[in-house]
Design a protein around this motif. Structure first.
Motif, PDB file in Angstrom:
ATOM      1  N   VAL A  85      58.814   6.524  64.095  1.00 42.94           N
ATOM      2  CA  VAL A  85      59.229   6.706  64.889  1.00 42.94           C
ATOM      3  C   VAL A  85      58.954   5.643  65.958  1.00 42.94           C
ATOM      4  CG1 VAL A  85      59.308   8.373  67.326  1.00 42.94           C
ATOM      5  CG2 VAL A  85      59.910   8.951  64.662  1.00 42.94           C
ATOM      6  N   ASN A  86      59.058   5.250  67.120  1.00 38.55           N
ATOM      7  CA  ASN A  86      59.673   3.801  67.886  1.00 38.55           C
ATOM      8  C   ASN A  86      59.496   4.229  69.399  1.00 38.55           C
ATOM      9  OD1 ASN A  86      59.225   1.449  68.044  1.00 38.55           O
ATOM     10  ND2 ASN A  86      61.284  -0.089  67.546  1.00 38.55           N
ATOM     11  N   VAL A  87      58.585   4.591  70.553  1.00 38.26           N
ATOM     12  CA  VAL A  87      58.851   4.974  71.219  1.00 38.26           C
ATOM     13  C   VAL A  87      57.524   4.621  71.954  1.00 38.26           C
ATOM     14  CG1 VAL A  87      58.584   7.416  72.462  1.00 38.26           C
ATOM     15  CG2 VAL A  87      59.962   7.642  70.556  1.00 38.26           C
ATOM     16  N   HIS A 145      57.697  16.630  68.099  1.00 36.51           N
ATOM     17  CA  HIS A 145      58.206  15.661  67.077  1.00 36.51           C
ATOM     18  C   HIS A 145      60.284  15.251  66.736  1.00 36.51           C
ATOM     19  CE1 HIS A 145      59.379  13.052  62.848  1.00 36.51           C
ATOM     20  NE2 HIS A 145      60.109  14.437  61.983  1.00 36.51           N
ATOM     21  N   GLY A 146      60.414  16.672  66.563  1.00 39.38           N
ATOM     22  CA  GLY A 146      62.307  16.542  66.379  1.00 39.38           C
ATOM     23  C   GLY A 146      62.250  15.640  68.052  1.00 39.38           C
ATOM     24  N   LEU A 151      65.218  10.798  70.302  1.00 36.56           N
ATOM     25  CA  LEU A 151      64.653   9.629  71.806  1.00 36.56           C
ATOM     26  C   LEU A 151      64.922   8.502  71.066  1.00 36.56           C
ATOM     27  CD1 LEU A 151      63.917   8.657  74.596  1.00 36.56           C
ATOM     28  CD2 LEU A 151      61.539   9.220  73.751  1.00 36.56           C
ATOM     29  N   GLU A 152      64.252   8.811  69.940  1.00 36.84           N
ATOM     30  CA  GLU A 152      64.959   7.659  69.383  1.00 36.84           C
ATOM     31  C   GLU A 152      66.208   7.101  69.280  1.00 36.84           C
ATOM     32  OE1 GLU A 152      63.298   5.256  66.199  1.00 36.84           O
ATOM     33  OE2 GLU A 152      62.427   5.190  68.086  1.00 36.84           O
ATOM     34  N   PRO A 169      67.685  10.222  60.126  1.00 37.43           N
ATOM     35  CA  PRO A 169      67.220  10.748  61.746  1.00 37.43           C
ATOM     36  C   PRO A 169      66.676  12.203  61.838  1.00 37.43           C
ATOM     37  CG  PRO A 169      69.563  11.427  60.725  1.00 37.43           C
ATOM     38  CD  PRO A 169      68.838  10.498  59.320  1.00 37.43           C
ATOM     39  N   THR A 170      66.792  13.336  60.479  1.00 32.50           N
ATOM     40  CA  THR A 170      66.534  13.946  60.039  1.00 32.50           C
ATOM     41  C   THR A 170      64.404  14.459  59.424  1.00 32.50           C
ATOM     42  OG1 THR A 170      67.451  15.389  58.740  1.00 32.50           O
ATOM     43  CG2 THR A 170      68.289  15.353  60.513  1.00 32.50           C
ATOM     44  N   ALA A 171      63.747  13.256  59.481  1.00 31.54           N
ATOM     45  CA  ALA A 171      63.055  13.908  58.252  1.00 31.54           C
ATOM     46  C   ALA A 171      61.857  14.355  59.611  1.00 31.54           C
ATOM     47  CB  ALA A 171      62.003  12.416  59.156  1.00 31.54           C
ATOM     48  N   GLY A 172      61.280  14.923  58.752  1.00 37.87           N
ATOM     49  CA  GLY A 172      60.324  16.042  59.742  1.00 37.87           C
ATOM     50  C   GLY A 172      60.399  16.862  60.333  1.00 37.87           C
ATOM     51  N   MET A 173      62.104  17.445  60.605  1.00 37.71           N
ATOM     52  CA  MET A 173      62.152  18.206  61.629  1.00 37.71           C
ATOM     53  C   MET A 173      62.334  19.857  60.790  1.00 37.71           C
ATOM     54  SD  MET A 173      65.163  17.173  63.575  1.00 37.71           S
ATOM     55  CE  MET A 173      65.163  15.567  64.894  1.00 37.71           C
TER      56      MET A 173
END
Ligand code: ADP
Ligand code: MG
Length: 244
Positions: A85-87, A145-146, A151-152, A169-173
């Protein structure tokens, strides 16, 4: 729209991508599946211009983009959101997306003064389309996290892409977040007309909504086809579905 032909990439002497082939047609949702370490993120990095291929061709809308800088690829209509995630944590959700929109409008900046207002309207539209309007004023660092993963996607949409590339896109969700993210991707595809390429290690998830699937293993693309064709493929069954 996108055609990857015999692409290879090594790090030092390690071949992360040995030989990858992939086709994406306009309007499709295409998934790349494969276990961890198969070379999915490396392949996406090559397509999005984070990495330069050692060999092979990457044709996007008729032009070879292999080795081109990522911002130039982005301007041609290909935008990617990364597995990590790059925010900007200290910016609000709204500001993170606005920065992305403004960076696309950069050239208009010097010429048209109210470009910031244009970005406000467009930013609102994007937040609405991904379902983040209700948290637009929150500091991005305080999101779940989700929400950050969504947002990404919104940040990638700020580039107004034709082809959206998503690395897991759904990793760790949680399961409900996964379900709503899949709905979001289907909506972006069917209602906003975006072509989507994503990768995933959960094979079942992919079969439920991708139009076509490419299977990768140890740096090699084994097969690409419809979910049914992939399920029926002998090599895939051996490599991935445990025989039988
Ligand atoms: P996946 O996304 O399918 O899990 P990756 O593309 O991240 O696979 O990695 C493929 C292989 O390349 C892995 O063995 C990984 O350790 C290696 N690799 C990836 N990036 C680098 C790098 N920058 N330097 C060295 N090895 C790397
Ligand atoms: Mg990866």
């Amino acid at each position: 729209m996108l055609s990857v032909k015999d692409v290879q990439k090594s790090f030092d002497r390690f071949l992360a991508v040995k030989n990858a082939n992939l086709e994406v047609e306009r309007g499709e949702i295409v998934a790349v599946i494969g276990p961890n370490g198969a070379g999915k993120s490396t392949l996406f990095g090559l397509i999005a211009g984070r990495l330069a291929p050692d060999k092979g061709r990457i044709i996007f809308k008729g032009k070879d983009i292999g080795g081109l800088a990522s911002y130039l690829i982005c301007r041609r209509g290909l935008s990617m959101s990364f597995q990590i995630v790059n925010v900007f944590n200290r910016l609000t959700v709204f500001e993170n997306v606005q920065v992305s929109v403004l960076s696309r409008l950069r050239r208009a900046f010097d010429l048209i003064t109210p470009s910031k207002r244009v970005a406000v309207e467009e930013t609102r539209e994007i937040l609405k389309s991904v379902g983040l309007s209700n948290v637009e004023n929150r500091a991005s660092g305080s999101l779940s996290h989700g929400e950050r993963k969504v947002l990404e996607i919104a940040i990638a949409l700020g580039a107004n892409p034709e082809l959206l590339i998503l690395d897991e896109p759904t990793a760790g969700m949680a399961p409900d977040e996964t379900a709503s993210t899949i709905k979001l991707l289907e909506y972006l595809n069917s209602d906003l007309g975006l072509t989507i390429l994503f990768c995933e290690h959960d094979i079942e998830l992919v079969f439920s909504f991708a139009n076509r699937v490419m299977v990768m293993r140890q740096g090699v693309s084994i097969v690409q086809g419809t979910p049914q064709e992939v399920k029926d493929n002998e090599q895939v069954r051996e490599a991935y579905l445990g025989g039988s």
